[in-house]
Scaffold this motif. Sequence first.
Motif, mmCIF file in Angstrom:
data_model
loop_
_atom_site.group_PDB
_atom_site.id
_atom_site.type_symbol
_atom_site.label_atom_id
_atom_site.label_comp_id
_atom_site.label_asym_id
_atom_site.label_seq_id
_atom_site.Cartn_x
_atom_site.Cartn_y
_atom_site.Cartn_z
ATOM 1 N N ILE A 206 77.019 -8.243 18.351
ATOM 2 C CA ILE A 206 76.373 -7.959 17.067
ATOM 3 C C ILE A 206 75.000 -7.368 17.328
ATOM 4 C CG2 ILE A 206 75.517 -8.975 14.921
ATOM 5 C CD1 ILE A 206 77.650 -11.112 15.208
ATOM 6 N N ASP A 209 72.836 -2.467 13.948
ATOM 7 C CA ASP A 209 73.689 -1.603 13.132
ATOM 8 C C ASP A 209 75.052 -2.232 12.845
ATOM 9 O OD1 ASP A 209 74.425 -1.515 15.757
ATOM 10 O OD2 ASP A 209 74.873 0.625 15.813
ATOM 11 N N ARG A 210 75.242 -3.496 13.252
ATOM 12 C CA ARG A 210 76.517 -4.179 12.993
ATOM 13 C C ARG A 210 76.266 -5.563 12.413
ATOM 14 N NH1 ARG A 210 80.152 -3.878 18.296
ATOM 15 N NH2 ARG A 210 81.612 -4.813 16.820
ATOM 16 N N GLU A 213 79.016 -7.844 10.493
ATOM 17 C CA GLU A 213 80.038 -8.647 11.143
ATOM 18 C C GLU A 213 79.660 -10.127 11.075
ATOM 19 O OE1 GLU A 213 81.176 -7.433 14.978
ATOM 20 O OE2 GLU A 213 81.389 -5.309 14.482
#
Length: 467
Positions: A206, A209-210, A213
């Motif tokens: 993670i 930009d993620r 999740e």
Amino acid sequence: MSWARPVSLGTRLAILFSLSAATVFVAAGGLIEASVERHFVEQDMEVMTGKLDLVRHAIKKVRTEADLASLDERLGDAMVGHHGLEVSVRNMDGRVLFSTLGEKDVHPGLVVSSPTQSPRPEKWDDEQGQMRGFAASADTSRPDSAPLVVTIALGIDHHEQFLAAFRSSLATTLGICILAVSLLSWGVTRRALRPIRDVARRAQTISADRLDERLHMERVPKELFELVEAFNSMLARLQESFVRLREFSSDLAHELRTPLTNLVTQTQVALSRERSAEQYRETLFSNLEEVERLARMVTDMLFLAKSDNGLLIPNTEEVAMGEEVRALCEYFEPIASERGIKLMCSGEALVIGDRAMLRRALANLVSNAIRHANAESAVEIGISHRSDSVQIEVCNEGDTIPPEVLPRVFERFYRADPARTRDSEGAGLGLAITQSIIHAHGGSVVAQSDGRLTKFSVALPTTTRSN
């Protein structure tokens, strides 16, 4: 400065399990060894007490001096065939009446023993090996005769040899068991902690930009539920903060671009050809307005930055909120009258805080209410007392703020309607500054909008505290 890598949780658990198992095994081994040794002692005592009963029975038959003289022969016949067993009988004067020893003496290991009716075994070493025995008293049937002292000793070399071999085998077995438990503990803990490693590996994937999740809860053990839920909640907060930061950066760039573009454009136009002094003066006045707008924006941003870092510390003085509200109504009266808006204020209250800050917070709320109020309507500012706070409400009639927008009205540069012009709406920092000031005074501010009535409610403690 380098630090040693901490021991892993799996290794710690394996070590603790191994130590626990070792403690249990060693304790169990000690109990087993003690039980075996006690069994041999009981066997030896059974043999020796049997001989003691035999000797006492023979001594009990002594009624005359002749019986006492024949005691040696009778006990000698009774002791035939008992190898390793040594029996001695003596009177209280120390004269030996019978002894299986060649010298007809009492065994050296029991010379100092005190005879009792209930014998207690003792253990010693001599040139013949390891021995166990006791001294006991035996009564004769002669009147006015002192009891005799009987000493019985038994060789226990074969028992000790067995115990030595047993201890060696037991120590080897315990060592193998402890090693096996250590290996099994390491394997079991490593397998049991696999979900933690899976969570760690997924968490490592993670990035900024993620942030959308999340860690899956399906295969997580119950013990890790709270940890995973807290991590997912943290990701949600981070995602929300990143989204707001991106929006803030975009809004800030837009707010700065407009006045800077105006400055560049007006300056380029002014320099494109020769102009009169009056025209240059008009250009400078126009540029000054844009520079002042930038200065106000920078000042507001610095104010909010101080609030974010806990540096916004209000002064403590007694503030009459009724007087401040009436002064604000007088100040905004010309602006409100242009649109036919009537300002109505009521109530009195005293709070302890920073007069300038509180005036600025209320001015932002009143200005915002006038800006969004319908023409020919009223803006009401009411002050009331609650149990432990002072309530200030600013109400106006206008367009209803959607419920999904209400939680964001205090965000910086946020506007419910992006199509509204920047000139009429200001920089979009007023409500954010108001919230920072109220929070710095230990209070709260909330917005409500329903049925074309919008209300901002400020709650200040009766004794305002700073951060």
